[in-house]
Design a protein around this motif. Structure first.
Motif, PDB file in Angstrom:
ATOM      1  N   TYR A 225      27.240 -33.410 -31.350  1.00  0.00           N
ATOM      2  CA  TYR A 225      28.056 -32.340 -30.540  1.00  0.00           C
ATOM      3  C   TYR A 225      27.319 -31.032 -31.017  1.00  0.00           C
ATOM      4  CZ  TYR A 225      31.427 -35.244 -27.961  1.00  0.00           C
ATOM      5  OH  TYR A 225      32.013 -35.904 -26.993  1.00  0.00           O
ATOM      6  N   GLY A 226      27.035 -31.014 -32.187  1.00  0.00           N
ATOM      7  CA  GLY A 226      26.592 -29.874 -32.664  1.00  0.00           C
ATOM      8  C   GLY A 226      25.340 -29.447 -31.991  1.00  0.00           C
ATOM      9  N   SER A 227      24.440 -30.341 -31.927  1.00  0.00           N
ATOM     10  CA  SER A 227      22.897 -30.375 -31.397  1.00  0.00           C
ATOM     11  C   SER A 227      23.281 -29.959 -29.626  1.00  0.00           C
ATOM     12  CB  SER A 227      22.389 -31.617 -31.465  1.00  0.00           C
ATOM     13  OG  SER A 227      21.496 -31.797 -30.102  1.00  0.00           O
ATOM     14  N   LEU A 228      24.287 -30.337 -29.137  1.00  0.00           N
ATOM     15  CA  LEU A 228      24.410 -29.955 -27.796  1.00  0.00           C
ATOM     16  C   LEU A 228      25.109 -28.754 -27.822  1.00  0.00           C
ATOM     17  CD1 LEU A 228      26.415 -33.289 -26.494  1.00  0.00           C
ATOM     18  CD2 LEU A 228      24.239 -32.756 -25.918  1.00  0.00           C
ATOM     19  N   LEU A 229      25.799 -28.342 -28.791  1.00  0.00           N
ATOM     20  CA  LEU A 229      26.312 -26.827 -28.484  1.00  0.00           C
ATOM     21  C   LEU A 229      25.215 -25.893 -28.475  1.00  0.00           C
ATOM     22  CD1 LEU A 229      29.776 -27.341 -30.705  1.00  0.00           C
ATOM     23  CD2 LEU A 229      29.434 -26.365 -28.172  1.00  0.00           C
ATOM     24  N   LYS A 230      24.304 -26.283 -29.636  1.00  0.00           N
ATOM     25  CA  LYS A 230      23.126 -25.429 -30.008  1.00  0.00           C
ATOM     26  C   LYS A 230      22.151 -25.381 -28.793  1.00  0.00           C
ATOM     27  CE  LYS A 230      20.415 -26.671 -33.425  1.00  0.00           C
ATOM     28  NZ  LYS A 230      20.044 -27.076 -34.647  1.00  0.00           N
TER      29      LYS A 230
ATOM     30  N   GLU B 217      39.735 -27.870 -33.048  1.00  0.00           N
ATOM     31  CA  GLU B 217      38.857 -26.870 -33.689  1.00  0.00           C
ATOM     32  C   GLU B 217      38.415 -25.812 -32.598  1.00  0.00           C
ATOM     33  OE1 GLU B 217      35.693 -29.140 -35.536  1.00  0.00           O
ATOM     34  OE2 GLU B 217      37.302 -30.504 -36.351  1.00  0.00           O
ATOM     35  N   GLY B 218      38.568 -25.722 -31.437  1.00  0.00           N
ATOM     36  CA  GLY B 218      38.428 -25.009 -30.338  1.00  0.00           C
ATOM     37  C   GLY B 218      37.363 -25.194 -29.672  1.00  0.00           C
ATOM     38  N   VAL B 219      36.695 -26.398 -29.666  1.00  0.00           N
ATOM     39  CA  VAL B 219      35.388 -26.544 -29.046  1.00  0.00           C
ATOM     40  C   VAL B 219      35.729 -27.561 -27.765  1.00  0.00           C
ATOM     41  CG1 VAL B 219      33.120 -27.836 -29.096  1.00  0.00           C
ATOM     42  CG2 VAL B 219      34.040 -26.919 -31.173  1.00  0.00           C
ATOM     43  N   ASN B 220      35.176 -27.099 -26.839  1.00  0.00           N
ATOM     44  CA  ASN B 220      35.612 -27.475 -25.342  1.00  0.00           C
ATOM     45  C   ASN B 220      34.652 -29.077 -25.384  1.00  0.00           C
ATOM     46  OD1 ASN B 220      37.271 -25.939 -24.887  1.00  0.00           O
ATOM     47  ND2 ASN B 220      36.237 -24.815 -23.038  1.00  0.00           N
ATOM     48  N   ALA B 221      34.790 -29.822 -25.908  1.00  0.00           N
ATOM     49  CA  ALA B 221      34.312 -30.891 -25.668  1.00  0.00           C
ATOM     50  C   ALA B 221      34.702 -31.996 -24.964  1.00  0.00           C
ATOM     51  CB  ALA B 221      34.172 -31.723 -27.366  1.00  0.00           C
ATOM     52  N   GLY B 222      34.160 -32.678 -24.305  1.00  0.00           N
ATOM     53  CA  GLY B 222      34.411 -34.103 -23.544  1.00  0.00           C
ATOM     54  C   GLY B 222      33.444 -35.162 -23.830  1.00  0.00           C
TER      55      GLY B 222
ATOM     56  N   ARG C  73      30.998 -30.983 -13.749  1.00  0.00           N
ATOM     57  CA  ARG C  73      30.082 -29.502 -13.838  1.00  0.00           C
ATOM     58  C   ARG C  73      29.851 -29.301 -15.329  1.00  0.00           C
ATOM     59  NH1 ARG C  73      29.763 -27.100  -8.736  1.00  0.00           N
ATOM     60  NH2 ARG C  73      29.166 -25.150 -10.110  1.00  0.00           N
ATOM     61  N   VAL C  74      29.972 -30.475 -16.129  1.00  0.00           N
ATOM     62  CA  VAL C  74      29.581 -29.900 -17.511  1.00  0.00           C
ATOM     63  C   VAL C  74      28.083 -29.510 -17.764  1.00  0.00           C
ATOM     64  CG1 VAL C  74      28.713 -32.379 -18.517  1.00  0.00           C
ATOM     65  CG2 VAL C  74      29.813 -30.786 -19.967  1.00  0.00           C
ATOM     66  N   PRO C  75      28.029 -28.499 -18.524  1.00  0.00           N
ATOM     67  CA  PRO C  75      26.582 -27.930 -18.490  1.00  0.00           C
ATOM     68  C   PRO C  75      25.600 -28.732 -19.407  1.00  0.00           C
ATOM     69  CG  PRO C  75      28.032 -26.291 -19.499  1.00  0.00           C
ATOM     70  CD  PRO C  75      28.983 -27.476 -18.989  1.00  0.00           C
ATOM     71  N   MET C  76      25.981 -29.201 -20.617  1.00  0.00           N
ATOM     72  CA  MET C  76      25.196 -29.762 -21.375  1.00  0.00           C
ATOM     73  C   MET C  76      25.527 -31.363 -21.584  1.00  0.00           C
ATOM     74  SD  MET C  76      22.491 -29.331 -23.343  1.00  0.00           S
ATOM     75  CE  MET C  76      21.933 -31.200 -23.732  1.00  0.00           C
TER      76      MET C  76
ATOM     77  N   GLY D  97      37.187 -32.020 -17.712  1.00  0.00           N
ATOM     78  CA  GLY D  97      37.786 -30.653 -16.740  1.00  0.00           C
ATOM     79  C   GLY D  97      37.036 -29.379 -17.022  1.00  0.00           C
ATOM     80  N   ASP D  98      37.131 -29.156 -18.265  1.00  0.00           N
ATOM     81  CA  ASP D  98      36.601 -27.786 -18.780  1.00  0.00           C
ATOM     82  C   ASP D  98      35.660 -27.928 -19.949  1.00  0.00           C
ATOM     83  OD1 ASP D  98      38.032 -28.635 -20.647  1.00  0.00           O
ATOM     84  OD2 ASP D  98      39.045 -26.724 -21.202  1.00  0.00           O
ATOM     85  N   ALA D  99      35.221 -28.818 -19.989  1.00  0.00           N
ATOM     86  CA  ALA D  99      34.011 -29.215 -21.093  1.00  0.00           C
ATOM     87  C   ALA D  99      32.720 -28.546 -20.870  1.00  0.00           C
ATOM     88  CB  ALA D  99      33.579 -30.744 -21.077  1.00  0.00           C
ATOM     89  N   GLU D 100      32.477 -27.984 -22.079  1.00  0.00           N
ATOM     90  CA  GLU D 100      31.146 -27.315 -22.377  1.00  0.00           C
ATOM     91  C   GLU D 100      30.013 -28.289 -22.445  1.00  0.00           C
ATOM     92  OE1 GLU D 100      30.115 -23.522 -22.694  1.00  0.00           O
ATOM     93  OE2 GLU D 100      31.909 -23.630 -21.246  1.00  0.00           O
ATOM     94  N   VAL D 101      30.397 -29.196 -23.414  1.00  0.00           N
ATOM     95  CA  VAL D 101      29.569 -30.205 -23.994  1.00  0.00           C
ATOM     96  C   VAL D 101      30.077 -31.556 -23.746  1.00  0.00           C
ATOM     97  CG1 VAL D 101      28.117 -28.592 -25.514  1.00  0.00           C
ATOM     98  CG2 VAL D 101      30.335 -29.593 -26.193  1.00  0.00           C
ATOM     99  N   ALA D 102      29.222 -32.717 -23.587  1.00  0.00           N
ATOM    100  CA  ALA D 102      29.735 -33.771 -23.530  1.00  0.00           C
ATOM    101  C   ALA D 102      29.068 -34.765 -23.867  1.00  0.00           C
ATOM    102  CB  ALA D 102      30.334 -34.193 -22.191  1.00  0.00           C
ATOM    103  N   VAL D 103      29.443 -36.155 -24.248  1.00  0.00           N
ATOM    104  CA  VAL D 103      28.597 -37.295 -24.744  1.00  0.00           C
ATOM    105  C   VAL D 103      29.162 -38.273 -23.669  1.00  0.00           C
ATOM    106  CG1 VAL D 103      28.183 -39.021 -26.219  1.00  0.00           C
ATOM    107  CG2 VAL D 103      28.400 -36.723 -26.983  1.00  0.00           C
TER     108      VAL D 103
END
Ligand code: SF4
Ligand code: SF4
Lengths: 405, 90
Positions: free
Chosen positions: A381-386, A297-302, A323-326, A271-277
């Motif tokens: 996920y680290g690479s996706l956040l970057k 840890e506060g990361v919006n992962a999905g 609508r996840v951007p990455m 729903g609110d994910a910034e990054v997803a696999v």
């Protein structure tokens, strides 16, 4: 809903047990690691008289698939199982099974293709067969193997489908790992699968059921040249399109009986994910675990688990991705010399015409059974956040867990 | 052939909806047998050895090829013991 029994089964046993309950007419198989237990268990069921199945101990996988084709063409329910090089040896017959519209069910314990020789899990075997016209379901655990090994028959034999189905499970990770599996009573499974349905076709002696029957003869598998082959290929395209609808119906019916419903692409905390696999198979359980940790840890992962690869469920996949951007596409396969690995290519193609789409990067993991650890998934996920922060994908294709950059 | 069917009109599974009798394969070949009935000793070898099964035997025992299905392979001419068959251009 039927009363269920909890059994301790590994993926192979779950496949064999479900197949015992289905009680197919013919099982033709050749043992190959990591699928061997399926055939071993099933041959015990035959020896113990628990099934009515004719068990054909063939001398190769080419013969296993050929025998399944013959049996299925004669109207039998035919089952087989294989992996890796065994699947490769079936290659030419896979195409024949699907083009003749034979609803064979096959378990595939996914294993790396030789060479060099390797017996452990990746998806190179099933991905190589992705154009063979078979439906491909990828399971995450033994429970999904049990369920898919039953629903596969209804999907394959659905009048609008009439195509063979591969039930894929990760070799060893699923095939040899004992898990809790909820099983239905034999009669509930029997009732669910019912009798094989036949479609009617126009043969040279008039209309007949699509099977070999001396009373209503048909010619199956004739020479099909420039004048008709193309049209018959469109039949297969059409059947795959219809399968997208039919599989949903069968899964819904199974959900009513078993209480376990599956989507084609299952979103988790999207729903609110910034990054997803997104990915398929057993590793998605580990991804879910890492997503939970990252959330704390506060990361919006999905994440999105894809269960169906053929037919490719583009619409459901996009709905799950939202609508996840990455988006990171994680897969256990390489297509040598290709711009990306198979799943990545499919997803990018599905999105190509869309204005709104996520940025995407491809991560190849776990080839030849290399462990896909939480640390590696964190690296993804680290690479996706970057990438997300930079607003661009710095490296479209990465190999995670390989020594050296 | 009549108007070719679209994919929607064809039976699934690539099943043939017409008999192989309707499929005149005779136009595949270049040559066709011409039988000199005067030389023929009615041994029926050509009838038995034709891979297309297109040489019939008449009441009187003499052979009669159906050129609609003859692929022009020349086996009949090669096998005829009295060389009564000659292959000629179609
Ligand atoms: S040429 Fe061949 S196909 Fe034709 S009649 Fe002779 S044997 Fe038969
Ligand atoms: S093989 Fe020659 S001799 Fe014998 S039936 Fe045929 S044409 Fe006559």
């Amino acid at each position: 809903m039927a009363k269920q029994e909890l059994l301790g089964l590994n993926g192979n046993e779950a496949s064999a047990y479900a197949t015992k309950q289905v009680n197919p007419d013919v099982v033709a198989a050749y043992p190959i690691t990591p699928q061997t237990i399926i055939v071993e268990r099933f041959s015990e069921y035959v020896a113990d008289g628990l099934v009515d199945t004719e068990f054909v101990a063939v001398e190769s996988e080419h013969s296993a698939m050929s025998c399944s084709v013959g049996a299925s063409a004669a109207g039998a329910r035919a089952f087989t199982a294989t992996a890796a090089n065994g699947l490769a040896l079936m290659w030419e017959i896979l195409y024949i099974a699907s083009s003749l519209r034979l609803p064979i069910v096959m378990a595939v314990a996914n294993r790396a293709l030789s060479g060099p020789i390797n017996i452990h899990n990746d998806h190179s075997d099933a991905m190589g067969a992705r154009d063979s016209g078979w439906i491909q379901i990828f399971c995450e655990n033994a429970q999904e193997v049990y369920d898919a090994s039953i629903t596969a028959w209804r999907i394959a034999e659905h009048p609008r489908v009439q195509l063979p189905v591969m039930v894929c499970m990760d070799g060893f990770t699923i095939s040899h790992t004992m898990e809790n599996v909820m099983t239905l009573p034999d009669d509930a499974v029997k009732k669910f699968v019912g009798e094989r349905e036949f479609i009617r076709v126009e043969g040279h002696m008039g209309e007949a059921e699509l099977r070999l029957d001396p009373e209503a003869p048909l010619t199956m598998g004739p020479l099909d040249l420039q004048d008709f082959y193309f049209e018959h290929k469109i039949h297969q395209v059409d059947a795959m399109d219809d399968a997208l609808e039919a599989i949903k119906d069968v899964d819904e019916e199974w959900a009513k009986v078993s209480g376990r419903g599956y989507g084609y692409a299952e979103p988790y905390l999207m729903g609110d994910a910034e990054v997803a696999v997104i990915g398929m198979g057993s590793a998605m359980g580990t991804v879910r675990h890492v997503v939970d940790e990252l959330r704390q840890e506060g990361v919006n992962a999905g994440m999105v688990k894809l269960r169906l690869f053929r037919p490719f469920p583009a619409a459901e996949l996009k709905k799950a991705v939202g609508r996840v951007p990455m988006l990171g596409v994680m897969e256990k396969c390489i297509s040598f010399g290709a711009p990306a690995s198979p799943l990545m290519e499919e997803i990018m193609t599905a999105y190509y015409h869309d204005k709104e789409k996520p940025m995407m990067a491809n991560y190849v993991v776990g080839l030849g059974g290399r462990d896909v650890s939480p640390a590696m998934i964190r690296e993804i996920y680290g690479s996706l956040l970057k990438n997300r922060k930079a607003g661009k994908v710095s490296k479209p294709m990465s190999y995670i867990g390989v020594r050296g950059d | 052939m009549s108007k070719a069917r679209t994919w929607k009109e064809l039976p699934k599974g690539a099943v043939s909806y017409r008999s192989s009798r309707d499929y005149k394969t005779g136009d595949w070949g270049v040559d066709a047998p011409r039988i000199d009935q005067a030389k023929c000793v009615k041994c029926n070898l050509c009838h038995m050895l034709c891979p297309e099964g297109c040489i019939a035997v008449r009441e009187d025992g003499s052979p009669e090829p159906d050129l609609d299905y003859c692929k022009g392979c020349g086996i009949c001419a090669k096998e005829c013991p009295v060389k009564a068959i000659e292959m000629v251009r179609k």
